[in-house]
Every structure is written in structure tokens, then in C-alpha cells.
Design an enzyme around this catalytic site. Structure first.
Site, PDB file in Angstrom:
ATOM      1  CB  SER A   6     -12.110  12.469  50.106  1.00 22.13           C
ATOM      2  OG  SER A   6     -11.469  11.160  50.385  1.00 22.13           O
ATOM      3  CG  HIS A  39     -15.402   8.971  52.386  1.00 20.70           C
ATOM      4  ND1 HIS A  39     -14.564   9.569  53.071  1.00 20.70           N
ATOM      5  CD2 HIS A  39     -15.166   9.253  50.955  1.00 20.70           C
ATOM      6  CE1 HIS A  39     -13.505  10.064  52.081  1.00 20.70           C
ATOM      7  NE2 HIS A  39     -13.840   9.816  50.931  1.00 20.70           N
TER       8      HIS A  39
HETATM    9  C1  GTR Z   1     -10.186   6.631  48.354  1.00 24.09           C
HETATM   10  C2  GTR Z   1      -8.930   6.859  48.795  1.00 24.09           C
HETATM   11  C3  GTR Z   1      -8.804   7.668  49.945  1.00 24.09           C
HETATM   12  C4  GTR Z   1      -9.542   8.907  49.466  1.00 24.09           C
HETATM   13  C5  GTR Z   1     -11.159   8.841  48.655  1.00 24.09           C
HETATM   14  C6  GTR Z   1     -11.544  10.031  48.231  1.00 24.09           C
HETATM   15  O1  GTR Z   1     -10.415   5.806  47.297  1.00 24.09           O
HETATM   16  O2  GTR Z   1      -8.328   5.580  49.298  1.00 24.09           O
HETATM   17  O3  GTR Z   1      -7.541   8.028  50.196  1.00 24.09           O
HETATM   18  O4  GTR Z   1      -8.943   9.979  48.923  1.00 24.09           O
HETATM   19  O5  GTR Z   1     -10.825   7.586  47.624  1.00 24.09           O
HETATM   20  O6  GTR Z   1     -11.067  10.901  47.709  1.00 24.09           O
HETATM   21  O7  GTR Z   1     -13.001   9.735  47.870  1.00 24.09           O
END
Ligand code: GTR
Length: 415
Positions: free
Chosen positions: A255, A396
């Protein structure tokens, strides 16, 4: 005669080797609909993706064409400069002094399977000092220098617990050791806190002193650059450890950590494999698609990218580069991009397309091109020479399945 008899078989064989349309991953229609209802300000449907033209990675800024790998390499710094100035910001250089202390050495870690080293990496600039930790496990049953997977940890330090009291699938150290590889981690927050108020309170203050709290240059690196700088210092240590094969170090980030691992891999060519897990906008995903997280959306984290990147909010189509050119900066080294089926915010398809459109650059080294139709099906890892990709089931996250697929890929690119 024989050929005529064989022809039907050859046709069947040929068509079974061709990707069957419909085999490729596509976003689940119900999920798309759900996202459209929950977050109507963003694009979720392929039919809403605007038409776009990507900048040609083989065109120099003066309009002339790059034709050979040598020409690419001699022009490469201009592209890096563009990304530094407009997006990720400049990383600090080297400190006045850098040294390492092995604070803990335990040859009987993980029930005797591994040797644990906890290393403090010290840096001094003028009269200021900063130190951070590198955790390293090396497998005991492997003779000779060992390849290492280094995670830039963007989650809590518990995920990479050196004492193994907490075990997390985010950094499945036992599994990586069992496969015969070293595993290491740094904490991104040690280098720059992941916070818009305090992000300078790490190595930015080390280099800039009190200037860190004033108005900084619009191309000064912020947190992503600081995290990447830390990965390079960890690499400095790994190069000094005789039990590590520093020619086989894979840098991994998830991420926001994946945005940083791609950038660190572009800046520091000592990483022979760069892995981005669900890095999305500002990472592997093509910005021009504007699918899921846009530039304006990712820039709500004002402490990640250089100040200049804010000027590109809503101007994706005008950017002088796109993320396929970030991937291209890793060439001819190996790069692996991973997505998750339910992580539409990170745009799995856009992440694969960056790999596709880095093809003109990888072809300069004779590697085959990747075509958009080669987007693989769910959990069917795709490999094409030094480039690989998978999209796994689920949300995610960075999981043991991802790690195992990273290792499978590394084994195909590390001789
Ligand atoms: C989210 C962001 C993403 C990603 C994520 C993370 O809020 O929008 O770009 O980086 O966090 O790091 O888990």
C-alpha cells in the site's frame, strides 16, 4: 500428407496456448455497483474510465527517440529527476557518518531454524544523530550467503516482532525461513512518522535541523522519500553482512509502503527485485485511468509526496509521465506487482497495465512485451521474464499467499 493429418491437432494446441478472452480478472460486477453506491464521487466501472494517451517512455523530453538500452540508461536520470521534482520529492543524500551496531545476535531463534540479528543503523549530520532498527532473520540450514526479502513496514511494529511473540501473516517470517530465505524489516515510522504534523521528526530533521519545521522546498521529499532512504540504508547494512547475498535482495512494500518500495527501487538500483503489493494510486496504478483513488484523493495525505504533486490534482491527463514510467525505471531489474480482488480503490487493472506499458523499456533488453489481454485470472500468477503479477482473492492486505507467490517469482529471476 503428415502435416495435413497433424493440422487439426496443431490448431487445438495453438488455441489452448492462447489466453482465452474472459479468462482475465475483471472486477466483480456486484462490488462495482456497491462501490458506485457507497462512493459515487469516484470511478468504479471500466466503461467510465476516460480515454487517455500515455506518454511514450521511449521519447526523450526533447522529442527524440530512445532506441537502445544504453540510450535508455543514459537518459534515465532525466526521468528520475522529473519524478523527483513533480511527485516523490528529493531524498536526502548520505549522512556525514553512518555506522551499524549489531545489538542482538541469536543463533537459536525460531527453535534453532534461524539466526536473528537486530541491527541499529546510526546516522550523524552536523551535531544531530538519528538511529533506527533493522530486524534480520537468516535461515540456519542454508550454507553461504542468503537472498533476503526486506519489508518496509507501514503497519505497527508488532507485525514484524523480532521476539516472535506476535506472529503476523503480514510478515510471515517462519514461512520465509522455511523456504530457505532471509527476511528483514524496517519500520517506516522510524524514518518519518506517518502523520502530517510530525512527519519531519525523523531523518528530515536529521538532515535539515530546525529548517525542517519551516517552509520546505516544493520538491523536498516527505514521508515516502524518507522511507525509501531508510530502505537504502538497510541495504548498506545488508551489503556489509557476509551471510547475506546482497545481489539478491527483494524490497517489499504494501500500500503506502508499496508506493515507497517502487520509488526506492527506482532510486536505488541495488535492489534486484522490487515488489509492490496493492500500492494503488501514486504506486503501481496508472494515474490517467482515474479509477478508484485519484491523485487528488491520495494527496489528502499531504505528508507523503512532494508539495509539487498537489499541483497535479485533477490534471492526470496532463502529467508528463505516468506510473508505467516508474515501473520502467526499475528495468532491467525484476519487478513484481500484486493486487487484491476486492481492493478496487487500488485499481488492480491499472496496476497490471503499468507493467504492460513498461514493455517498450524491457524490450530494449530483449524481454517479451506484455499485452493487456494477458491480465491473468484470480490467483493465477503471471510471469514474463523479469516482470510478474498476481491478483489474489480478498481485501487490502499483505498475506502469506502473497509472500509465497513473491518467493515463487524470485526463484525464477534469481539465478
Ligand atoms: C489509503 C490510501 C491508499 C493506501 C492505503 C494504505 O487510505 O488511500 O493510497 O496507501 O491507505 O496505505 O493502506
Amino acid at each position: 500428407m503428415y502435416f495435413k493429418l497433424l493440422l487439426p491437432f496443431l490448431i487445438v494446441l495453438y488455441s489452448s496456448c492462447q489466453p482465452v478472452p474472459g479468462d482475465s480478472w475483471e472486477a466483480d460486477a456486484e462490488l462495482v455497483q456497491q462501490m458506485e453506491e457507497e462512493r459515487p464521487d469516484y470511478l468504479w466501472s471500466e466503461s467510465d474510465v476516460p480515454e487517455y494517451t500515455l506518454p511514450d517512455p521511449l521519447q526523450k523530453m526533447d522529442g527524440t527517440a530512445i532506441r537502445t538500452a544504453d540510450e535508455w540508461l543514459s537518459n534515465r536520470n532525466n526521468l528520475l529527476e522529473l519524478f523527483r521534482t513533480e511527485m516523490y520529492g528529493r531524498m536526502p543524500g548520505l549522512a556525514d557518518m553512518t555506522w551499524f551496531t549489531v545489538v542482538t545476535e541469536d543463533e537459536a531463534a525460531m527453535d534453532g531454524e534461524a539466526t536473528l540479528r537486530r541491527i541499529t543503523i546510526h546516522n550523524v549530520v552536523d551535531d544531530r544523530e538519528h538511529s533506527f532498527e533493522l530486524t534480520l532473520f537468516l535461515p540456519n540450514r542454508v550454507e553461504g550467503p542468503t537472498p533476503v526479502f526486506l519489508l518496509m513496514n507501514n503497519r505497527s511494529a508488532e507485525n514484524t516482532d523480532p521476539d516472535r511473540e506476535t506472529r503476523s501473516g503480514f510478515w510471515p517470517a517462519e514461512e520465509v525461513i522455511a523456504r530457505g530465505y532471509g527476511i528483514a524489516a524496517i519500520q517506516n515510522g522510524d524514518l518519518a512518522p506517518d502523520d502530517e504534523e510530525t512527519y519531519t521528526e525523523g531523518i528530515i530533521r536529521l538532515f535539515e535541523g530546525d529548517r525542517a519545521s519551516g517552509v520546505r522546498a516544493t520538491d523536498a521529499g516527505k514521508a515516502l522519500a524518507a522511507w525509501g532512504w531508510g530502505a537504502s540504508r538497510a541495504m548498506d547494512y545488508l551489503e556489509s553482512d557476509e551471510e547475506v547475498d546482497a545481489s539478491k535482495v527483494a524490497l517489499i512494500g504494501h500500500s503506502r509502503g508499496g508506493k515507497a518500495s517502487l520509488w526506492a527501487g527506482a532510486e536505488d538500483s541495488r535492489f534486484s527485485l522490487v515488489i509492490s503489493n496493492e500500492s494503488g494510486s501514486g504506486g503501481a496504478a496508472l494515474s490517467r485511468r482515474q479509477y478508484g483513488e485519484t491523485i487528488r484523493a491520495v494527496n489528502r495525505f499531504t505528508h507523503w509526496f512532494a508539495e509539487n504533486f498537489q499541483t497535479w490534482n485533477g490534471r492526470e491527463q496532463e502529467l508528463p509521465f505516468d506510473q508505467h514510467m516508474l515501473v520502467s525505471l526499475i528495468a532491467p531489474r525484476a519487478v513484481y506487482i500484486a493486487s487484491a480482488d476486492e481492493d478496487l480503490w487500488a485499481d488492480p487493472k491499472g496496476e497490471f497495465l503499468s507493467l504492460v506499458h513498461s514493455s517498450p523499456v524491457y524490450r530494449l533488453w530483449g524481454h517479451s512485451a506484455i499485452r493487456p489481454e494477458e491480465m491473468p485470472a484470480l490467483e493465477e500468477p503471471f510471469r514474463s521474464g523479469p516482470r510478474g503479477y498476481h491478483v489474489r482473492r480478498g481485501t487490502h492486505n499483505l498475506t502469506p499467499l502473497d509472500w509465497n507467490l513473491f518467493i515463487d517469482f524470485a526463484e525464477t529471476v534469481w539465478p
